[in-house]
Design an enzyme around this catalytic site. Sequence first.
Site, PDB file in Angstrom:
ATOM      1  N   PRO A   2       0.811  -1.217   0.000  1.00 34.70           N
ATOM      2  CA  PRO A   2       0.000   0.000   0.000  1.00 34.70           C
ATOM      3  C   PRO A   2       0.844   1.267   0.000  1.00 34.70           C
ATOM      4  O   PRO A   2       1.845   1.351   0.709  1.00 34.70           O
ATOM      5  CB  PRO A   2      -0.824  -0.102   1.283  1.00 34.70           C
ATOM      6  CG  PRO A   2      -0.169  -1.124   2.115  1.00 34.70           C
ATOM      7  CD  PRO A   2       0.645  -2.001   1.221  1.00 34.70           C
ATOM      8  N   GLU A   3       0.482   2.215  -0.825  1.00 34.70           N
ATOM      9  CA  GLU A   3       1.139   3.521  -0.833  1.00 34.70           C
ATOM     10  C   GLU A   3       0.174   4.553  -0.232  1.00 34.70           C
ATOM     11  O   GLU A   3      -0.922   4.211   0.207  1.00 34.70           O
ATOM     12  CB  GLU A   3       1.548   3.902  -2.261  1.00 34.70           C
ATOM     13  CG  GLU A   3       2.641   2.978  -2.814  1.00 34.70           C
ATOM     14  CD  GLU A   3       3.312   3.541  -4.069  1.00 34.70           C
ATOM     15  OE1 GLU A   3       3.277   4.761  -4.273  1.00 34.70           O
ATOM     16  OE2 GLU A   3       3.865   2.737  -4.841  1.00 34.70           O
TER      17      GLU A   3
END
Length: 283
Positions: A2-3
């Site tokens: 996840p960013e």
Amino acid sequence: MPELPEVETVMRGLAPSMEGAVIAKAQINRPDLRWPFPDRMSERLTGQRVERLRRRSKYILADLASGETLLIHLGMSGRMLVSGDPLGQFVHDHPQAEKHDHVVLDMDNGARITFNDPRRFGAMDLLDTATAEDSKLLAVLGPEPLGNQFSENYLTAAFKGKNTPVKSALLDQGIIAGLGNIYVCETLHRAGISPKRKAGQIAGRKVATLVPIIREVLSDAIEAGGSSLKDFRSAGGELGYFQHRFDVYDREGAPCKRDGCDGVVARIVQSGRSSFYCPRCQR
Ligand SMILES: [Zn+2]
């Protein structure tokens, strides 16, 4: 992995079930994730009202009435699941506990928040709210790309004299917080800058264009994440991963999407990570 936009989406998805609600029960199923959990974590969470949720880089921060802040990091494979029926917003029965459900928070509104992380690169910690920004994990972070401190002047100064490729400079969390491989590839494509260019050798005028482009790339992705939340009811209660179309990321060999460019997306490896770019229009 996840960013920033995914973490923002998870936070927005958790907010209706957590903000203003009290943690009625905190079940901690193991002593650690990436790092040991803090001492007496369950006792320190139980009975606490969540005053608000916020995000710093890829960390979700839940400020508690006790003056402590619960820090949550999803790591590589962490997932947050929401079940129950708080405020009648959705109906997900509490699922059978799974093997990798490491932390389970039962809120007084009936919501159950489950942190599941098979690879255990995630983390949770408790910080003093007043000094959270000075903690080891947060003090080293540069400004938020969507915040006011991140500006054309700031980035131009940060890049000045830098001998590293622009790709690495944008991934440097001390320069900008929360940018990861995917959105750096997308940013450089939109800016028409090769990931191989040395950061210090890009004209100041060109560096300045990166600021609105970074904001646009992240905002577009957050918007896509927001749309995914609308389907949350049918999504089984899992937060944070959504379909998003990329212009270059993971498109090796495909035609460049820039209008009027007949280039083909290439992949190179920089510092052990894939860079996707168009050699024709990114210089
Ligand atoms: Zn191109």
